[in-house]
Motif scaffolding. Structure first.
Motif, PDB file in Angstrom:
ATOM      1  N   ASN A  57       0.818  -1.216   0.000  1.00  0.00           N
ATOM      2  CA  ASN A  57       0.000   0.000   0.000  1.00  0.00           C
ATOM      3  C   ASN A  57       0.852   1.266   0.000  1.00  0.00           C
ATOM      4  O   ASN A  57       0.508   2.247  -0.658  1.00  0.00           O
ATOM      5  CB  ASN A  57      -0.956  -0.006   1.188  1.00  0.00           C
ATOM      6  CG  ASN A  57      -2.060  -1.006   1.007  1.00  0.00           C
ATOM      7  OD1 ASN A  57      -2.551  -1.194  -0.104  1.00  0.00           O
ATOM      8  ND2 ASN A  57      -2.450  -1.670   2.082  1.00  0.00           N
ATOM      9  N   ILE A  58       1.959   1.254   0.701  1.00  0.00           N
ATOM     10  CA  ILE A  58       2.846   2.422   0.723  1.00  0.00           C
ATOM     11  C   ILE A  58       3.422   2.672  -0.669  1.00  0.00           C
ATOM     12  O   ILE A  58       3.457   3.809  -1.141  1.00  0.00           O
ATOM     13  CB  ILE A  58       3.967   2.238   1.767  1.00  0.00           C
ATOM     14  CG1 ILE A  58       3.378   2.321   3.176  1.00  0.00           C
ATOM     15  CG2 ILE A  58       5.072   3.267   1.579  1.00  0.00           C
ATOM     16  CD1 ILE A  58       4.346   1.927   4.275  1.00  0.00           C
ATOM     17  N   VAL A  59       3.869   1.618  -1.340  1.00  0.00           N
ATOM     18  CA  VAL A  59       4.428   1.764  -2.685  1.00  0.00           C
ATOM     19  C   VAL A  59       3.350   2.256  -3.658  1.00  0.00           C
ATOM     20  O   VAL A  59       3.604   3.123  -4.492  1.00  0.00           O
ATOM     21  CB  VAL A  59       5.058   0.443  -3.169  1.00  0.00           C
ATOM     22  CG1 VAL A  59       5.401   0.495  -4.641  1.00  0.00           C
ATOM     23  CG2 VAL A  59       6.297   0.128  -2.349  1.00  0.00           C
ATOM     24  N   PHE A  60       2.148   1.732  -3.529  1.00  0.00           N
ATOM     25  CA  PHE A  60       1.062   2.155  -4.398  1.00  0.00           C
ATOM     26  C   PHE A  60       0.760   3.641  -4.198  1.00  0.00           C
ATOM     27  O   PHE A  60       0.670   4.399  -5.164  1.00  0.00           O
ATOM     28  CB  PHE A  60      -0.186   1.313  -4.131  1.00  0.00           C
ATOM     29  CG  PHE A  60      -1.367   1.745  -4.939  1.00  0.00           C
ATOM     30  CD1 PHE A  60      -1.429   1.458  -6.287  1.00  0.00           C
ATOM     31  CD2 PHE A  60      -2.409   2.432  -4.355  1.00  0.00           C
ATOM     32  CE1 PHE A  60      -2.517   1.853  -7.048  1.00  0.00           C
ATOM     33  CE2 PHE A  60      -3.497   2.834  -5.099  1.00  0.00           C
ATOM     34  CZ  PHE A  60      -3.552   2.543  -6.452  1.00  0.00           C
ATOM     35  N   VAL A  61       0.627   4.070  -2.961  1.00  0.00           N
ATOM     36  CA  VAL A  61       0.350   5.481  -2.680  1.00  0.00           C
ATOM     37  C   VAL A  61       1.519   6.356  -3.133  1.00  0.00           C
ATOM     38  O   VAL A  61       1.310   7.430  -3.704  1.00  0.00           O
ATOM     39  CB  VAL A  61       0.041   5.683  -1.177  1.00  0.00           C
ATOM     40  CG1 VAL A  61      -0.001   7.152  -0.805  1.00  0.00           C
ATOM     41  CG2 VAL A  61      -1.276   5.006  -0.822  1.00  0.00           C
ATOM     42  N   ALA A  62       2.747   5.900  -2.918  1.00  0.00           N
ATOM     43  CA  ALA A  62       3.913   6.667  -3.366  1.00  0.00           C
ATOM     44  C   ALA A  62       3.901   6.825  -4.884  1.00  0.00           C
ATOM     45  O   ALA A  62       4.210   7.913  -5.400  1.00  0.00           O
ATOM     46  CB  ALA A  62       5.203   5.988  -2.911  1.00  0.00           C
ATOM     47  N   ASN A  63       3.523   5.793  -5.605  1.00  0.00           N
ATOM     48  CA  ASN A  63       3.473   5.882  -7.057  1.00  0.00           C
ATOM     49  C   ASN A  63       2.362   6.822  -7.512  1.00  0.00           C
ATOM     50  O   ASN A  63       2.534   7.577  -8.462  1.00  0.00           O
ATOM     51  CB  ASN A  63       3.284   4.500  -7.677  1.00  0.00           C
ATOM     52  CG  ASN A  63       3.634   4.506  -9.151  1.00  0.00           C
ATOM     53  OD1 ASN A  63       4.192   5.466  -9.659  1.00  0.00           O
ATOM     54  ND2 ASN A  63       3.323   3.440  -9.826  1.00  0.00           N
ATOM     55  N   VAL A  64       1.229   6.800  -6.842  1.00  0.00           N
ATOM     56  CA  VAL A  64       0.146   7.725  -7.184  1.00  0.00           C
ATOM     57  C   VAL A  64       0.594   9.166  -6.936  1.00  0.00           C
ATOM     58  O   VAL A  64       0.369  10.045  -7.773  1.00  0.00           O
ATOM     59  CB  VAL A  64      -1.132   7.385  -6.390  1.00  0.00           C
ATOM     60  CG1 VAL A  64      -2.175   8.480  -6.541  1.00  0.00           C
ATOM     61  CG2 VAL A  64      -1.695   6.047  -6.838  1.00  0.00           C
ATOM     62  N   VAL A  65       1.229   9.418  -5.804  1.00  0.00           N
ATOM     63  CA  VAL A  65       1.726  10.768  -5.503  1.00  0.00           C
ATOM     64  C   VAL A  65       2.778  11.173  -6.535  1.00  0.00           C
ATOM     65  O   VAL A  65       2.761  12.298  -7.048  1.00  0.00           O
ATOM     66  CB  VAL A  65       2.290  10.834  -4.065  1.00  0.00           C
ATOM     67  CG1 VAL A  65       3.053  12.122  -3.822  1.00  0.00           C
ATOM     68  CG2 VAL A  65       1.170  10.672  -3.059  1.00  0.00           C
ATOM     69  N   PHE A  66       3.685  10.272  -6.846  1.00  0.00           N
ATOM     70  CA  PHE A  66       4.711  10.556  -7.842  1.00  0.00           C
ATOM     71  C   PHE A  66       4.086  10.909  -9.184  1.00  0.00           C
ATOM     72  O   PHE A  66       4.499  11.857  -9.857  1.00  0.00           O
ATOM     73  CB  PHE A  66       5.645   9.350  -8.002  1.00  0.00           C
ATOM     74  CG  PHE A  66       6.733   9.562  -8.996  1.00  0.00           C
ATOM     75  CD1 PHE A  66       7.890  10.218  -8.643  1.00  0.00           C
ATOM     76  CD2 PHE A  66       6.593   9.122 -10.298  1.00  0.00           C
ATOM     77  CE1 PHE A  66       8.903  10.425  -9.559  1.00  0.00           C
ATOM     78  CE2 PHE A  66       7.592   9.322 -11.228  1.00  0.00           C
ATOM     79  CZ  PHE A  66       8.748   9.982 -10.857  1.00  0.00           C
ATOM     80  N   ALA A  67       3.075  10.146  -9.591  1.00  0.00           N
ATOM     81  CA  ALA A  67       2.408  10.402 -10.870  1.00  0.00           C
ATOM     82  C   ALA A  67       1.739  11.775 -10.879  1.00  0.00           C
ATOM     83  O   ALA A  67       1.783  12.498 -11.882  1.00  0.00           O
ATOM     84  CB  ALA A  67       1.384   9.311 -11.149  1.00  0.00           C
TER      85      ALA A  67
END
Length: 94
Positions: A57-67
């Motif tokens: 979940n942390i990686v998913f949220v980090a990728n969404v924020v990055f995008a």
């Protein structure tokens, strides 16, 4: 999980679109995508423990924020600059 997989396919294609104009952003996103694919594999095999779910979940949220940050940098900042320049030229012409 369906929405995640659809997002993963979109995220996987994103560096291809960014490569021509924004190579650094594309290269920064590749590790996030690789980890997300790893977790899909672990999820399918049923090998995820609670810690792995948390990291997932942390990686998913980090990728969404990055995008979103990348989209703002690529699209919004140039638009804001163009609008400021247009307004400045308009004020100078009066």
């Amino acid at each position: 999980m369906d929405v995640y997989v659809v997002y993963l396919f979109v995220a996987t294609a994103t560096p291809l679109f960014l490569w021509h104009d924004h190579r650094k952003l594309a290269l920064w996103q590749i590790p996030f995508i690789a980890v997300m694919w790893l977790y899909v594999g672990l999820y399918v095999m049923g090998d995820l423990n609670p810690l792995a779910h948390l990291i997932f979940n942390i990686v998913f949220v980090a990728n969404v924020v990055f995008a979103h940050v990348a989209a703002f940098k690529i699209y919004a900042i140039p638009f804001i600059r163009r609008e400021r320049e247009r307004r400045r030229l308009y004020r100078e012409s009066k």
